[in-house]
Write an enzyme that holds these catalytic residues in place. Structure first.
Site, mmCIF file in Angstrom:
data_model
loop_
_atom_site.group_PDB
_atom_site.id
_atom_site.type_symbol
_atom_site.label_atom_id
_atom_site.label_comp_id
_atom_site.label_asym_id
_atom_site.label_seq_id
_atom_site.Cartn_x
_atom_site.Cartn_y
_atom_site.Cartn_z
ATOM 1 N N ILE A 58 15.659 4.585 -0.064
ATOM 2 C CA ILE A 58 14.081 5.012 0.239
ATOM 3 C C ILE A 58 14.159 6.100 -0.742
ATOM 4 O O ILE A 58 15.124 6.700 -1.400
ATOM 5 C CB ILE A 58 13.897 5.680 1.673
ATOM 6 C CG1 ILE A 58 12.628 6.092 2.084
ATOM 7 C CG2 ILE A 58 14.886 6.857 1.765
ATOM 8 C CD1 ILE A 58 12.382 6.833 3.196
ATOM 9 N N VAL B 28 16.749 8.463 -5.053
ATOM 10 C CA VAL B 28 17.018 7.199 -4.023
ATOM 11 C C VAL B 28 17.882 7.623 -3.040
ATOM 12 O O VAL B 28 19.141 7.938 -3.398
ATOM 13 C CB VAL B 28 17.513 5.966 -4.515
ATOM 14 C CG1 VAL B 28 17.376 4.886 -3.619
ATOM 15 C CG2 VAL B 28 16.576 5.700 -5.949
ATOM 16 N N SER B 29 17.448 7.700 -1.843
ATOM 17 C CA SER B 29 18.396 8.235 -0.512
ATOM 18 C C SER B 29 18.743 6.988 0.311
ATOM 19 O O SER B 29 17.828 6.107 0.405
ATOM 20 C CB SER B 29 17.746 9.251 0.219
ATOM 21 O OG SER B 29 18.268 9.362 1.375
ATOM 22 N N PRO B 30 19.822 7.074 0.904
ATOM 23 C CA PRO B 30 20.202 6.098 1.963
ATOM 24 C C PRO B 30 19.589 6.397 3.437
ATOM 25 O O PRO B 30 19.806 5.776 4.327
ATOM 26 C CB PRO B 30 21.733 6.213 1.933
ATOM 27 C CG PRO B 30 22.070 7.561 1.805
ATOM 28 C CD PRO B 30 20.957 8.111 0.787
#
Ligand code: ZN
Length: 574
Positions: free
Chosen positions: A117, A217-219
């Site tokens: 995300i 961008v993050s998990p």
């Protein structure tokens, strides 16, 4: 996890994906030194053909970077981390080199929809609408994969892929060493392919999940929430009632470990599908170029198609500086640098060095505009450099497959621009009609973040950490295109500055010492002082107490601190 690729009786390179925060120049230097003192690998590897890319797990031992800013949380430079990483890289490359054999390489690509995300979506929206319209998402969902097989038997040798996601499923409350989601994906893949019972790191088959353009961008795909109210955070500032420490990203799991497992499993499953179905043969010329460029003052013409709109004259990059948003941290880990506001803190390293920070000059303020400068790191050299100035850039090629290795965390759109412009240059130069270009992030050195010119204007964490100023991305692209053109024209080596120095004697280490351990006369390490229960029921927790030592006295590389064995009743063996 090392992959050595060689065109018979021609060129050779090694790509190494390491479960650590980021590539580090000090580590690259020492790994090369070790490779060049081993008679079996002497003269084979140098800066040009060794690429060390960090998976960007935030749960790896720190203190291995040679610059002050990255030593604050580890209370200085940690020789143990530095040497262990370099020796691991050396050992992995030497092993891959010694066991290399005729192989077939194929590639595949496909989407991993539900594992990332964008954590700075408002900055992403500042990129031109026409450019955004070319992409369905505000993060890259595509995984690009290479499959390595024995040329004679067809047996799998290895798998290497690039996918954009931060190693921050485990947040900064975690104190355990971990490969985070990518490390877990590698573990699953290797367990699935290697014979049952293979110990991690010892199997013949190597599966690496490497870092790409993961800057924004993050998990933590469930989005950001306020820890007190449970409501979504303010989107633009990532705050709850104006306070950033309360806003945190949430993963899909019931806790952070569960989230690491889920995001890792999603990458693993898709990689296995792509691996099984990979049929596009990758062959042809193996080649590479490398350059060191001084980004504290790199002057170049800005092309018309850049975000800044192009100019007739030159633009320049600036000495490194961190903006105010850097102190706030991200929603993957709020403000680890909160000590910045006070001059006297509980961090002895910060207390020792913070007075040495310089005030930015007028030129520096103008160069970094609109960044409000919090830490003027590029212009301080006491007690030694606070940040990198001379940065590496590397281009690796296998036929139509190109890897551009950058020493930075590129945001989604920064990475897309880089890949597109490299592909364009490759095509124009006649190197390949249909190139595949991947971006290998966090490679060889750590030069912080790279946001686009437009994203830089908003000065969220990624823009604030784009240390060389608004034109940093274009400067990287300019030099990448230069490497492509050198490859096409046969110019070898490419123009470069000498490799930056690293003087270990200058490094400060204020971590409390741990030199001495004892268990007492007649006792031994490993002795059990409290035995576990003789019988237990399923679901019950088994407890035992051992005589132990400080793990820093023997880090047991290639071994383990603890083995859990199971007694097999039928064979009577552990
Ligand atoms: Zn990061």
């Amino acid at each position: 996890r090392a992959f050595v690729v060689e065109e018979p009786s021609s060129k050779i390179f090694a790509f190494v994906s390491v479960d650590f925060g980021m590539g580090a120049h000090a580590v690259t230097r020492l790994a090369l030194e070790l490779l060049n003192t081993d008679t079996k690998t002497k003269g084979v590897f140098d800066y040009t053909n060794l690429c060390i890319s960090g998976t960007h797990t935030h749960s790896s031992p720190a203190g291995f970077l040679g610059k002050v800013l990255f030593q604050i949380t580890s209370l200085g430079f940690q020789k143990t981390s530095y040497e262990t990483y370099a020796q691991a890289v050396y050992k992995a490359v030497a092993e891959a080199y010694a066991t290399r054999s005729a192989a077939t390489i194929s590639s595949n690509r496909g989407l991993v929809e539900d594992a990332n995300i964008n954590r700075s979506p408002t900055a992403y929206l500042l990129n031109p609408a026409a450019e955004r319209a070319k992409y369905p998402n505000n993060t890259d969902k595509e995984m690009v994969l290479l499959k390595f097989q024995d040329a004679t038997t067809g047996a799998g040798i290895g798998m290497l892929n690039w996918y954009s996601v931060h190693g921050t499923s485990l947040n900064n409350t975690n104190k355990l060493v971990s490969g985070d989601n990518k490390g877990y994906a590698s573990y699953l893949f290797e367990q699935a392919v290697n014979p049952a019972g293979t110990v991690t790191g010892e199997g013949k088959f190597v599966a690496a999940f490497a870092a790409a353009n993961l800057g924004d961008v993050s998990p933590n795909i469930n989005g950001t929430f306020c820890m007190d109210t449970g409501l979504p955070c303010d989107n633009l500032h990532s705050t709850c009632n104006g306070r950033n420490e309360m806003c945190t990203g949430r993963g899909p799991g019931k806790d952070m470990f569960d989230s690491a497992r889920i995001i890792g499993t999603r990458q693993y499953k898709r990689a296995m599908e792509l691996y099984t179905q990979a049929t596009t043969i990758v062959d042809g010329t193996v080649d590479m170029r490398h350059t060191f460029v001084d980004f504290s003052k790199f002057s170049f013409p800005l092309p018309m198609n850049s975000g800044a709109g192009g100019t007739n004259g030159n633009v320049t990059t600036c000495p490194g500086a961190m903006g105010y948003a850097f102190a706030a941290g991200t929603t993957d880990g709020p403000g680890m640098f909160n000590f910045i506001q006070a001059t006297n803190t509980t961090n002895p390293f910060w207390n020792a060095v913070s007075d040495l920070l310089s005030k930015p000059t007028k030129e520096q303020i103008a160069c970094q505009h609109p960044k409000p400068i919090l830490l003027n790191i590029g212009e301080v050299t006491k007690p030694y450099d606070w940040a990198e100035s001379v940065v590496p850039l590397q281009l690796l090629r296998i036929g139509d497959f190109f890897i551009i290795a950058v020493p930075s965390e590129f945001t989604t759109m920064a990475g897309r621009r880089m890949r597109e412009r490299v592909a364009d240059a490759v095509t124009k130069a006649g190197l390949s009609k249909k190139p595949t270009v991947v971006l290998a992030g966090l490679s060889n050195m750590y030069g912080d973040y790279t946001a686009t010119f437009e994203e830089y204007q908003e000065q969220r964490y990624e823009g604030a950490s784009t240390i060389f100023g608004p034109h940093e991305l274009e400067a990287f692209i300019f030099n990448a295109v230069r490497l492509v053109n050198d490859m096409a024209s046969g110019k070898n080596p490419s123009d470069t500055l000498p490799a930056p120095d690293f003087d270990i004697k200058k490094m400060i280490d204020l971590l409390p010492k741990w030199d001495y351990d004892t268990v007492g006369i007649g006792k031994h390490y490993g002795d059990v002082t409290v035995q576990p229960q003789a019988t237990v029921k399923r679901g019950q927790i088994v407890e035992a107490t051992f005589r132990s030592a400080n793990p820093r006295n023997n880090i047991r590389t290639g071994g383990t601190f603890l083995t859990v064995e199971k007694f097999d009743v039928s064979s009577g063996k552990w």
